[in-house]
Motif scaffolding. Structure first.
Motif, PDB file in Angstrom:
ATOM      1  N   ARG A   1       0.804  -1.060   0.188  1.00  0.00           N
ATOM      2  CA  ARG A   1      -0.134  -0.461  -0.130  1.00  0.00           C
ATOM      3  C   ARG A   1       0.590   1.212   0.173  1.00  0.00           C
ATOM      4  O   ARG A   1       0.911   2.484   1.168  1.00  0.00           O
ATOM      5  CB  ARG A   1      -1.063  -0.265   1.299  1.00  0.00           C
ATOM      6  N   VAL A   2       2.265   1.268  -0.976  1.00  0.00           N
ATOM      7  CA  VAL A   2       2.684   2.317  -0.861  1.00  0.00           C
ATOM      8  C   VAL A   2       1.833   3.189  -2.092  1.00  0.00           C
ATOM      9  O   VAL A   2       1.247   3.334  -2.618  1.00  0.00           O
ATOM     10  CB  VAL A   2       3.942   2.166  -1.626  1.00  0.00           C
ATOM     11  N   GLN A   3       1.634   4.049  -1.173  1.00  0.00           N
ATOM     12  CA  GLN A   3       1.076   5.565  -1.849  1.00  0.00           C
ATOM     13  C   GLN A   3       1.717   6.349  -2.759  1.00  0.00           C
ATOM     14  O   GLN A   3       1.343   6.763  -3.757  1.00  0.00           O
ATOM     15  CB  GLN A   3       1.006   6.864  -0.773  1.00  0.00           C
ATOM     16  N   ILE A   4       2.989   6.690  -2.785  1.00  0.00           N
ATOM     17  CA  ILE A   4       4.044   7.581  -4.052  1.00  0.00           C
ATOM     18  C   ILE A   4       4.685   7.067  -4.072  1.00  0.00           C
ATOM     19  O   ILE A   4       5.629   6.233  -2.883  1.00  0.00           O
ATOM     20  CB  ILE A   4       3.930   9.233  -4.012  1.00  0.00           C
ATOM     21  N   LEU A   5       5.799   6.298  -5.214  1.00  0.00           N
ATOM     22  CA  LEU A   5       7.020   5.634  -5.749  1.00  0.00           C
ATOM     23  C   LEU A   5       7.874   6.360  -6.456  1.00  0.00           C
ATOM     24  O   LEU A   5       6.811   6.561  -8.087  1.00  0.00           O
ATOM     25  CB  LEU A   5       6.707   4.154  -6.089  1.00  0.00           C
ATOM     26  N   SER A   6       8.492   6.715  -6.701  1.00  0.00           N
ATOM     27  CA  SER A   6       9.575   7.774  -7.407  1.00  0.00           C
ATOM     28  C   SER A   6      10.597   6.874  -7.964  1.00  0.00           C
ATOM     29  O   SER A   6      11.476   6.231  -6.804  1.00  0.00           O
ATOM     30  CB  SER A   6       9.453   8.888  -7.998  1.00  0.00           C
ATOM     31  N   LEU A   7      10.902   7.143  -8.857  1.00  0.00           N
ATOM     32  CA  LEU A   7      12.461   6.235  -9.783  1.00  0.00           C
ATOM     33  C   LEU A   7      13.083   7.533 -10.561  1.00  0.00           C
ATOM     34  O   LEU A   7      12.322   8.158 -11.533  1.00  0.00           O
ATOM     35  CB  LEU A   7      12.421   5.054 -10.490  1.00  0.00           C
TER      36      LEU A   7
ATOM     37  N   GLY B   1      19.292  12.333 -12.838  1.00  0.00           N
ATOM     38  CA  GLY B   1      17.857  13.132 -11.630  1.00  0.00           C
ATOM     39  C   GLY B   1      16.716  13.654 -12.356  1.00  0.00           C
ATOM     40  O   GLY B   1      15.542  14.272 -12.003  1.00  0.00           O
ATOM     41  N   VAL B   2      16.273  13.128 -13.221  1.00  0.00           N
ATOM     42  CA  VAL B   2      15.071  13.145 -14.356  1.00  0.00           C
ATOM     43  C   VAL B   2      14.290  11.577 -14.054  1.00  0.00           C
ATOM     44  O   VAL B   2      14.807  10.789 -13.203  1.00  0.00           O
ATOM     45  CB  VAL B   2      15.579  12.520 -15.973  1.00  0.00           C
ATOM     46  N   GLU B   3      12.918  12.077 -13.531  1.00  0.00           N
ATOM     47  CA  GLU B   3      12.245  11.228 -12.879  1.00  0.00           C
ATOM     48  C   GLU B   3      11.709  10.233 -14.570  1.00  0.00           C
ATOM     49  O   GLU B   3      11.489  10.565 -15.267  1.00  0.00           O
ATOM     50  CB  GLU B   3      10.564  12.021 -12.810  1.00  0.00           C
TER      51      GLU B   3
ATOM     52  N   ARG C   1       0.217   6.857 -13.861  1.00  0.00           N
ATOM     53  CA  ARG C   1       1.827   6.831 -13.972  1.00  0.00           C
ATOM     54  C   ARG C   1       2.179   8.309 -14.271  1.00  0.00           C
ATOM     55  O   ARG C   1       1.446   8.803 -15.210  1.00  0.00           O
ATOM     56  CB  ARG C   1       1.967   5.557 -14.417  1.00  0.00           C
ATOM     57  N   THR C   2       3.440   8.498 -13.881  1.00  0.00           N
ATOM     58  CA  THR C   2       3.699  10.260 -14.186  1.00  0.00           C
ATOM     59  C   THR C   2       5.357   9.777 -14.699  1.00  0.00           C
ATOM     60  O   THR C   2       5.987   8.900 -14.312  1.00  0.00           O
ATOM     61  CB  THR C   2       3.078  11.584 -13.878  1.00  0.00           C
ATOM     62  N   GLY C   3       5.848  10.217 -15.432  1.00  0.00           N
ATOM     63  CA  GLY C   3       7.211  10.819 -15.469  1.00  0.00           C
ATOM     64  C   GLY C   3       8.258  11.696 -16.176  1.00  0.00           C
ATOM     65  O   GLY C   3       7.080  12.691 -16.836  1.00  0.00           O
ATOM     66  N   GLY C   4       8.940  11.716 -16.167  1.00  0.00           N
ATOM     67  CA  GLY C   4       9.902  13.130 -17.354  1.00  0.00           C
ATOM     68  C   GLY C   4      10.410  14.200 -16.314  1.00  0.00           C
ATOM     69  O   GLY C   4      10.404  15.269 -16.870  1.00  0.00           O
ATOM     70  N   GLY C   5       9.904  14.750 -14.895  1.00  0.00           N
ATOM     71  CA  GLY C   5       9.886  15.633 -14.505  1.00  0.00           C
ATOM     72  C   GLY C   5      11.592  15.623 -13.458  1.00  0.00           C
ATOM     73  O   GLY C   5      12.539  14.389 -13.433  1.00  0.00           O
TER      74      GLY C   5
ATOM     75  N   THR D   1       3.953  18.270  -3.613  1.00  0.00           N
ATOM     76  CA  THR D   1       3.994  16.912  -5.041  1.00  0.00           C
ATOM     77  C   THR D   1       2.423  17.802  -6.049  1.00  0.00           C
ATOM     78  O   THR D   1       2.094  18.649  -5.582  1.00  0.00           O
ATOM     79  CB  THR D   1       3.186  16.195  -4.967  1.00  0.00           C
ATOM     80  N   PRO D   2       1.841  17.739  -6.841  1.00  0.00           N
ATOM     81  CA  PRO D   2       0.685  17.535  -7.511  1.00  0.00           C
ATOM     82  C   PRO D   2      -0.440  17.153  -6.867  1.00  0.00           C
ATOM     83  O   PRO D   2      -1.301  18.544  -6.511  1.00  0.00           O
ATOM     84  CB  PRO D   2       1.155  17.441  -8.841  1.00  0.00           C
ATOM     85  N   GLU D   3      -0.214  16.763  -5.971  1.00  0.00           N
ATOM     86  CA  GLU D   3      -1.590  16.105  -5.237  1.00  0.00           C
ATOM     87  C   GLU D   3      -2.021  16.964  -4.074  1.00  0.00           C
ATOM     88  O   GLU D   3      -2.284  16.691  -2.880  1.00  0.00           O
ATOM     89  CB  GLU D   3      -2.228  14.544  -5.282  1.00  0.00           C
ATOM     90  N   GLY D   4      -0.458  17.549  -3.538  1.00  0.00           N
ATOM     91  CA  GLY D   4      -0.472  18.283  -2.402  1.00  0.00           C
ATOM     92  C   GLY D   4       1.242  17.671  -1.784  1.00  0.00           C
ATOM     93  O   GLY D   4       1.812  17.196  -2.426  1.00  0.00           O
TER      94      GLY D   4
END
Length: 673
Positions: A143-149, A154-156, A171-175, A204-207
């Motif tokens: 139940r991980v809410q946010i995961l970024s690789l 430093g690029v998302e 799913r997002t990317g490129g940030g 984050t965009p969601e808060g």
């Protein structure tokens, strides 16, 4: 000539004076006065016995009840508020622990993902599909809410974010994540005391979210990317509220509100933001009082710590409405309980007062009838307490009055013979008065002697003053001034002798009081502490740890003790030891003064208590004789033992006891000395 028999009475001086029998007219006048005073008392409505018994009892009960309600209410209120404060601080601790546990969960999730086979290779190859395939099951299970690789630039590469409403991951990317301090430190290879993992609050965009970043290493130890796991602050605060059972607010360092479980009231978050600004400007762990939703809240702040670094503030709120309601309920319950108890106590007190006063009022009525001459009155009620005994005594009194009335004539005949006996007693009393007059004459002679001594002191004072002036006259020859000095010294000695003689002549009977002999001994030693210390004398006090209660004059005995102490110090001009021992011997107190002075020769030892006998240059010889008289007047004994070159011992025995009967009599002198 009136030859009627007369009664006799004694006046305050002890003389028997004849008293004329009152006439019937005078008796009627006395009865009329008593009746008139009783009428006035009834008209003035003086308090009755029942009121005197009931009113103070009722007032005392009401006062004690009011005090008890106040004290118990305060105690209950304090206990409730203390529990509220403990609950508030405990909620803050639970909330802080919840953030720590959430951070630990992030670390655990990242550890699992970092060590998943293929993740490092996929990061090197920037294979987003493979990364999602490898990590999505772990994200779903944990139940991980946010995961970024994030790659090494430093690029998302991939971000999976849980939508709280739909429960699906987006799913997002490129940030560009290189600007985040936590990612920047990992990419630069910075490792601090806490390790190579970093946590912080991200927008984050969601808060706002709590994010934890961790390096991803290849099997050869080479850094290949950054893994970030986060939790939305809104969901985090909701979870903390469930844990702590209190509302939560999270602030940044400047006091800006990041997240809260409170919904805005009619004025929005004005009160909440004002409290946050105050906390940021003046950090404190004190309570903050807020008014939200027309209710009172109490808040306490604690630092928000991530990796041992303060990143903001954690606030915990609880409504204080239940405290106020509990206080009101407790106050009402206590008031009702004590009111009922007070009414019962007053009722019982009223019944007791009636039970006591009613028989006494009956006795009052019977006594009035007896005063009118009706000796046939008897009280019929039967009681086994003191009132019943009083009624029986009253019945016995009326019976005895009736019998004594019958004997009045016989007593009248005997009164003539009694008058003759009283006349003889008067004669003896006059003889005793003559003896008293002679005693007063002797006392007057003593006062005359004291007056003469007093008058002698005045010329001596004049001689002393004049010689003191003449000694400083430079016009006189040296021989004359020397002679005047001798006169001046002699006048001083004569003045001292006359003063001591005056004290000796004015010896007064001791003013006996029951007191502890230890206090007088300690007081005497305290008054002489300076001369003892100045003479380099070491004082040893051995006083038993028990009271020595005796009947004595503290001033006179203090004079004796001071005289013995000063004599002992003067006998040791080069220093020595003075030992004072107070102990109990049979029914007496044994007080010993021992010095290590030069001692007293045997020839002088026999005469030291004689008046005017002294071996001192400036002494008068009255100190020990006066002391001897004082000890004798206290029915005690004083003894002396001395050895030349070894020192002197004075031993005093005084009877113990609180009454004069404790003194030894002439027929029984045992026990002291």
């Amino acid at each position: 000539m009136d030859l009627s028999p007369r009664k006799a009475s004694s006046n305050p001086d002890g003389n028997i004076q004849p008293v004329t029998r009152t006439s019937p007219r005078a008796s009627r006048l006395t009865q009329w006065r008593l009746s008139l005073s009783g009428w006035f008392r009834r008209r003035l409505s003086l308090p009755s016995l029942l009121s005197k018994l009931t009113v103070p009892y009722a007032l005392l009960t009401l006062v004690l009840t009011a005090i008890s309600i106040f004290v118990l209410t305060r105690l209950v209120t304090s206990s409730i508020r203390e529990r509220f404060m403990n609950q508030l601080y405990e909620a803050g601790r639970v909330a802080s622990d919840g953030i720590v546990l959430q951070e630990a969960k992030h670390l655990e999730d990242m550890r699992i993902m970092s060590y998943t086979i293929g993740v490092a290779e996929a990061l090197i190859q920037k294979d987003v599909e493979k990364l999602e395939t490898l990590l999505l099951p772990i994200v779903l299970n944990n139940r991980v809410q946010i995961l970024s690789l994030i790659d090494l630039e430093g690029v998302e590469l991939l971000t999976l974010t849980l939508d709280q409403k739909s429960g699906q991951y987006t799913r997002t990317g490129g940030g560009d994540f290189s600007t985040y301090p936590e990612v920047e430190k990992i990419l630069q290879g910075i490792v601090d005391q806490e390790g190579d993992k970093y946590a912080g609050l991200w927008q984050t965009p969601e808060g706002m979210a709590l994010m934890t970043a961790s390096p991803v290493l290849h099997s050869n130890g080479q850094l290949v990317g950054v893994l970030v796991v986060g939790t939305d602050l809104d969901s985090l605060t909701s979870d903390l509220k469930a844990r702590a059972l209190a509302d939560i607010i999270l602030l940044d360092r400047e006091g800006n509100r990041l997240a809260t479980t409170l919904a805005p009231d009619q004025n929005g978050y004005e009160a909440l933001d004002e409290s946050a600004r105050l906390q940021a400007a003046h950090p404190s762990s004190q309570l903050h009082l807020l008014s939200l939703y027309r209710r009172g809240y109490q808040m306490v702040y604690a630092p928000l710590i991530l990796r041992n670094e303060k990143v903001g503030w954690l606030g915990v709120l609880l409504p204080d409405q239940f405290v106020v309601s509990t206080e009101a309920t407790s106050r009402t319950s206590l008031s009702l309980m004590f009111t009922f108890g007070t009414l019962m106590i007053l009722l019982v007190g009223r019944l007791l007062a009636i039970n006591i006063s009613r028989p006494i009022l009956w006795l009052k009525k019977m006594a009035e009838d007896v005063a009118k001459g009706n000796f046939q009155q008897t009280i019929q009620f039967q009681r086994s307490d003191e009132v019943g005994e009083l009624a029986n005594s009253f019945n016995l009194m009326t019976l005895q009055l009736h019998e004594r009335t019958d004997e009045a004539n016989r007593l009248l005949e005997e009164s003539i013979q009694r008058n003759q006996e009283l006349a003889e007693i008067n004669t003896r009393l006059r003889d005793m008065q003559m003896q008293l007059v002679r005693s007063e004459k002797l006392a007057a002679i003593g006062q005359l002697t004291a007056g003469i001594v007093h008058d002698v002191k005045n010329p001596l004072a004049a001689i002393q003053g004049m010689t003191d002036i003449l000694r400083n006259d430079s016009s006189l020859s040296g021989e004359a001034r020397q002679d005047i000095g001798i006169i001046h010294t002699s006048a001083i000695k004569a003045t001292k002798i006359v003063t001591d003689l005056l004290k000796f002549a004015r010896q007064t009977p001791p003013q006996l009081k029951s007191q502890d002999l230890r206090e007088t001994v300690y007081a005497s030693l305290y008054l002489n502490r300076y001369i003892i210390r100045k003479a380099n004398v070491k004082l040893i006090v051995d006083i038993a740890d028990q009271p020595f209660i005796a009947l004595y004059d503290a001033v006179q005995l203090e004079q004796v003790f001071i005289n013995l102490i000063q004599n002992a110090v003067q006998a040791m001009p080069h220093g020595g030891y003075l030992k004072v021992i107070l102990s109990k011997e049979n029914s007496c107190a044994r007080l010993v003064f021992i010095d290590t002075g030069g001692g007293i020769p045997p020839d002088n030892l026999k005469r030291i208590f004689d008046p005017f006998y002294t071996t001192k240059v400036n002494g008068t010889g009255l100190g020990l004789s006066t002391s001897y008289g004082i000890i004798t007047s206290h029915h005690g004994e004083i003894q002396v033992q001395s050895e030349v070159g070894r020192g002197t011992r004075f031993t005093i025995h005084l009877p113990l006891g609180t009454t004069a009967s404790s003194y030894p009599t002439d027929s029984n002198r045992e026990g002291c000395g």
